[in-house]
Every structure is written in structure tokens, then in C-alpha cells.
Design a protein around this motif. Sequence first.
Motif, PDB file in Angstrom:
ATOM      1  N   GLU A   1     -13.627 -21.157  36.072  1.00 24.86           N
ATOM      2  CA  GLU A   1     -12.671 -22.132  36.240  1.00 24.86           C
ATOM      3  C   GLU A   1     -11.137 -21.382  36.745  1.00 24.86           C
ATOM      4  OE1 GLU A   1     -12.023 -25.301  33.057  1.00 24.86           O
ATOM      5  OE2 GLU A   1     -13.174 -23.613  31.902  1.00 24.86           O
ATOM      6  N   VAL A   2     -10.774 -20.324  36.086  1.00 22.90           N
ATOM      7  CA  VAL A   2      -9.766 -19.561  36.489  1.00 22.90           C
ATOM      8  C   VAL A   2      -9.830 -19.260  38.004  1.00 22.90           C
ATOM      9  CG1 VAL A   2      -8.116 -17.572  36.245  1.00 22.90           C
ATOM     10  CG2 VAL A   2      -9.045 -18.635  34.044  1.00 22.90           C
ATOM     11  N   LEU A   3     -10.849 -18.733  38.433  1.00 19.21           N
ATOM     12  CA  LEU A   3     -11.161 -18.204  39.606  1.00 19.21           C
ATOM     13  C   LEU A   3     -10.843 -19.659  40.709  1.00 19.21           C
ATOM     14  CD1 LEU A   3     -11.839 -16.570  42.296  1.00 19.21           C
ATOM     15  CD2 LEU A   3     -14.413 -17.051  41.611  1.00 19.21           C
ATOM     16  N   GLN A   4     -11.527 -20.709  40.401  1.00 21.71           N
ATOM     17  CA  GLN A   4     -11.269 -22.014  41.241  1.00 21.71           C
ATOM     18  C   GLN A   4      -9.831 -22.564  41.301  1.00 21.71           C
ATOM     19  OE1 GLN A   4     -13.802 -23.822  42.504  1.00 21.71           O
ATOM     20  NE2 GLN A   4     -12.592 -25.579  43.071  1.00 21.71           N
ATOM     21  N   LEU A   5      -9.328 -22.286  40.137  1.00 22.38           N
ATOM     22  CA  LEU A   5      -7.740 -22.468  40.247  1.00 22.38           C
ATOM     23  C   LEU A   5      -6.939 -21.687  40.965  1.00 22.38           C
ATOM     24  CD1 LEU A   5      -7.149 -23.735  36.592  1.00 22.38           C
ATOM     25  CD2 LEU A   5      -7.046 -24.987  38.561  1.00 22.38           C
TER      26      LEU A   5
ATOM     27  N   ALA B   1      -7.697 -10.239  36.044  1.00 24.39           N
ATOM     28  CA  ALA B   1      -7.787  -8.751  35.916  1.00 24.39           C
ATOM     29  C   ALA B   1      -9.387  -8.595  35.938  1.00 24.39           C
ATOM     30  CB  ALA B   1      -7.108  -8.023  34.997  1.00 24.39           C
ATOM     31  N   ASN B   2      -9.940  -9.285  35.106  1.00 27.68           N
ATOM     32  CA  ASN B   2     -11.622  -9.330  34.753  1.00 27.68           C
ATOM     33  C   ASN B   2     -12.485  -9.603  36.270  1.00 27.68           C
ATOM     34  OD1 ASN B   2     -11.401  -8.203  32.324  1.00 27.68           O
ATOM     35  ND2 ASN B   2     -11.669 -10.095  31.056  1.00 27.68           N
ATOM     36  N   ILE B   3     -11.828 -10.640  36.544  1.00 29.45           N
ATOM     37  CA  ILE B   3     -12.494 -11.393  37.714  1.00 29.45           C
ATOM     38  C   ILE B   3     -12.689 -10.351  39.105  1.00 29.45           C
ATOM     39  CG2 ILE B   3     -12.454 -13.021  39.513  1.00 29.45           C
ATOM     40  CD1 ILE B   3     -11.281 -14.856  37.286  1.00 29.45           C
ATOM     41  N   MET B   4     -11.225  -9.659  39.296  1.00 24.98           N
ATOM     42  CA  MET B   4     -11.067  -8.741  40.240  1.00 24.98           C
ATOM     43  C   MET B   4     -11.987  -7.595  40.145  1.00 24.98           C
ATOM     44  SD  MET B   4      -7.140  -9.579  41.194  1.00 24.98           S
ATOM     45  CE  MET B   4      -7.162  -8.745  42.906  1.00 24.98           C
ATOM     46  N   ALA B   5     -12.034  -7.061  38.920  1.00 27.26           N
ATOM     47  CA  ALA B   5     -12.726  -5.906  38.598  1.00 27.26           C
ATOM     48  C   ALA B   5     -14.427  -6.218  38.874  1.00 27.26           C
ATOM     49  CB  ALA B   5     -12.589  -5.455  37.070  1.00 27.26           C
ATOM     50  N   LYS B   6     -14.637  -7.296  38.330  1.00 27.66           N
ATOM     51  CA  LYS B   6     -16.209  -7.890  38.615  1.00 27.66           C
ATOM     52  C   LYS B   6     -16.578  -7.934  40.050  1.00 27.66           C
ATOM     53  CE  LYS B   6     -17.190  -9.770  34.009  1.00 27.66           C
ATOM     54  NZ  LYS B   6     -17.442 -11.165  33.299  1.00 27.66           N
ATOM     55  N   LEU B   7     -15.537  -8.483  40.866  1.00 29.80           N
ATOM     56  CA  LEU B   7     -16.046  -8.721  42.221  1.00 29.80           C
ATOM     57  C   LEU B   7     -15.571  -7.264  43.075  1.00 29.80           C
ATOM     58  CD1 LEU B   7     -15.061 -12.598  42.737  1.00 29.80           C
ATOM     59  CD2 LEU B   7     -17.156 -11.238  42.232  1.00 29.80           C
ATOM     60  N   ALA B   8     -15.059  -6.525  42.525  1.00 34.52           N
ATOM     61  CA  ALA B   8     -14.545  -5.232  43.113  1.00 34.52           C
ATOM     62  C   ALA B   8     -13.632  -5.336  44.053  1.00 34.52           C
ATOM     63  CB  ALA B   8     -15.598  -4.509  43.480  1.00 34.52           C
TER      64      ALA B   8
ATOM     65  N   GLY C   1      -8.941 -10.583  49.487  1.00 38.72           N
ATOM     66  CA  GLY C   1     -10.082 -10.115  49.089  1.00 38.72           C
ATOM     67  C   GLY C   1     -11.111 -10.653  47.936  1.00 38.72           C
ATOM     68  N   LEU C   2     -10.126 -11.261  47.045  1.00 45.76           N
ATOM     69  CA  LEU C   2     -10.662 -12.080  45.790  1.00 45.76           C
ATOM     70  C   LEU C   2     -11.626 -13.189  46.537  1.00 45.76           C
ATOM     71  CD1 LEU C   2     -11.234 -12.818  42.921  1.00 45.76           C
ATOM     72  CD2 LEU C   2      -8.893 -13.619  42.730  1.00 45.76           C
ATOM     73  N   ILE C   3     -10.588 -14.064  47.197  1.00 46.47           N
ATOM     74  CA  ILE C   3     -11.106 -15.230  47.824  1.00 46.47           C
ATOM     75  C   ILE C   3     -12.467 -14.970  48.600  1.00 46.47           C
ATOM     76  CG2 ILE C   3     -10.722 -17.140  49.177  1.00 46.47           C
ATOM     77  CD1 ILE C   3      -9.168 -17.107  46.596  1.00 46.47           C
ATOM     78  N   ARG C   4     -12.394 -14.107  49.526  1.00 41.82           N
ATOM     79  CA  ARG C   4     -13.454 -13.684  50.220  1.00 41.82           C
ATOM     80  C   ARG C   4     -14.834 -13.401  49.728  1.00 41.82           C
ATOM     81  NH1 ARG C   4      -9.650 -10.798  53.502  1.00 41.82           N
ATOM     82  NH2 ARG C   4     -10.293  -8.936  52.331  1.00 41.82           N
ATOM     83  N   ALA C   5     -14.560 -12.439  48.475  1.00 40.75           N
ATOM     84  CA  ALA C   5     -15.559 -12.185  47.700  1.00 40.75           C
ATOM     85  C   ALA C   5     -16.223 -13.294  46.942  1.00 40.75           C
ATOM     86  CB  ALA C   5     -15.244 -10.743  46.812  1.00 40.75           C
ATOM     87  N   ALA C   6     -15.454 -13.992  46.674  1.00 42.35           N
ATOM     88  CA  ALA C   6     -16.004 -15.009  45.646  1.00 42.35           C
ATOM     89  C   ALA C   6     -16.685 -16.171  46.401  1.00 42.35           C
ATOM     90  CB  ALA C   6     -14.524 -15.857  45.179  1.00 42.35           C
ATOM     91  N   MET C   7     -16.365 -16.444  47.709  1.00 44.67           N
ATOM     92  CA  MET C   7     -16.959 -17.285  48.800  1.00 44.67           C
ATOM     93  C   MET C   7     -18.447 -16.485  49.078  1.00 44.67           C
ATOM     94  SD  MET C   7     -14.042 -18.565  51.261  1.00 44.67           S
ATOM     95  CE  MET C   7     -15.285 -19.381  52.300  1.00 44.67           C
ATOM     96  N   LYS C   8     -18.327 -15.324  49.159  1.00 48.42           N
ATOM     97  CA  LYS C   8     -19.577 -14.424  49.539  1.00 48.42           C
ATOM     98  C   LYS C   8     -20.603 -14.615  48.554  1.00 48.42           C
ATOM     99  CE  LYS C   8     -21.292  -9.764  50.314  1.00 48.42           C
ATOM    100  NZ  LYS C   8     -20.924  -8.373  50.441  1.00 48.42           N
ATOM    101  N   HIS C   9     -20.248 -14.672  47.162  1.00 43.01           N
ATOM    102  CA  HIS C   9     -21.107 -14.576  46.030  1.00 43.01           C
ATOM    103  C   HIS C   9     -21.383 -16.311  45.705  1.00 43.01           C
ATOM    104  CE1 HIS C   9     -21.487 -10.437  44.972  1.00 43.01           C
ATOM    105  NE2 HIS C   9     -20.285 -10.512  45.108  1.00 43.01           N
ATOM    106  N   GLY C  10     -20.971 -16.935  46.444  1.00 47.80           N
ATOM    107  CA  GLY C  10     -21.051 -18.221  46.162  1.00 47.80           C
ATOM    108  C   GLY C  10     -20.358 -19.003  44.721  1.00 47.80           C
TER     109      GLY C  10
END
Length: 217
Positions: free
Chosen positions: A159-163, A189-196, A202-211
Amino acid sequence: MIRVAVADDHHLVRQGICALLEKAGDIQVVGEASTGLEAVELVERLTPDVVVMDVSMPRLDGRQATERIKEIAPTVAVIILSIHADPILVQQFIQRGAKGYLLKRSIADELLLAVRAAIQGELFLSPAISDAVMTLLLTPPSNVESETSADLLTAREREVLQLIAEGHTNNSIADALTISVKTVEKHRANIMAKLAVNDLPGLIRAAMKHGLIFPES
């Protein structure tokens, strides 16, 4: 009469879907939503037979909204609309309880069939993707354990990532989710750590890559 709710963040698209459904004669559109959260609230209020829902929407995307709808109203059938033909994405929706997945380019020919199939408890997939999806579903799982995109983040983190992806600030995310700014910062911070990743692009690119988030659909 089949009672259907329609969720799509594009007004003209939503109106076109509603018009197509209403012409069928045996279908009544009982409500419309422009965000995933509105779709969930609509189901809570009206309990339609079927929800026809876009993949990419504000607040909650189609995947998150499907999960919530199936939690609060397991008998409501969810049909997903998308431009994305990735069989892995389709599989994820089926695993979350969706009864249909249609490609938007063929919606006029397939939507009524999908709604009527869903009300009978049957799964309907656009023919253009059905073979690939069924092959994937019937393929034995690999012996090598792998973390799926759904396992990367918690429901709240998604949810946080979507926003974040929609351009909201930490303050506006806190207001929207009724949590503290400090909690938002912790989730971020947790999201960015999990997606490295260590920055927003970089967060947006990684989130799209992982669907985990989707481009406009």
C-alpha cells in the motif's frame, strides 16, 4: 439479474464498460469506483455478484483490491482488466481468487462471456493468454525455492509503495492510511531494503520489475 460493480480510474473507460454491460439485458451495473480502495468499499456496501476491475488504480492496485475483496466477500467474483499479458501476473491474480482476466484490447468481445462464466463459478481468460497461463499453472513447481514478488513485501508495505509511486509525500501517505509519519518512514526504509535500492527512481524501477506496481493500464 447479475449485479456488477465496475472499477477503473479512467472515467471514459469506466463509462464504456458500464454501457457495454447494461446493454446485455441480464446485467445491472450497481456501482462504480475510480480507485482500488473505493472498489473495496463498494463491495462492503453493496455486495455485487461480480466486480470488473482494472489492474492499475490509485490507492490500492487491482491485486491488493482483489485480496481485500476476497477477504470481506468470498462469494463476489472478480474479473481483472489489463493491457498486461504476462502469464505470471495472470497466475498471481488467479491465486488470489480472480475468476477472470481479460486483455483490454479484446474486452468488447469477451466481457459478457467472462461475467456470465464468473457467475457460474467458472474461470475465464482471454484466449490470447489462456494457453500460456494454463501451461504455467500445470507446470510442476521448481525444487529450488524462490521468493515471489508477493512475498517480498507485506500488504501494508505494498500500500505504501503504491502511494509512493503515485507521488504522495510521507505526510499525505500517513493521512491516507491513518498512520504516523514515523511509521511511513519505517515502511519506506523496509521497502527499499527489501528491493535493494537507495533512491526513489531505483525504487520505482525495482517495484515494476517485481510486478509490485504496474504502469498505466
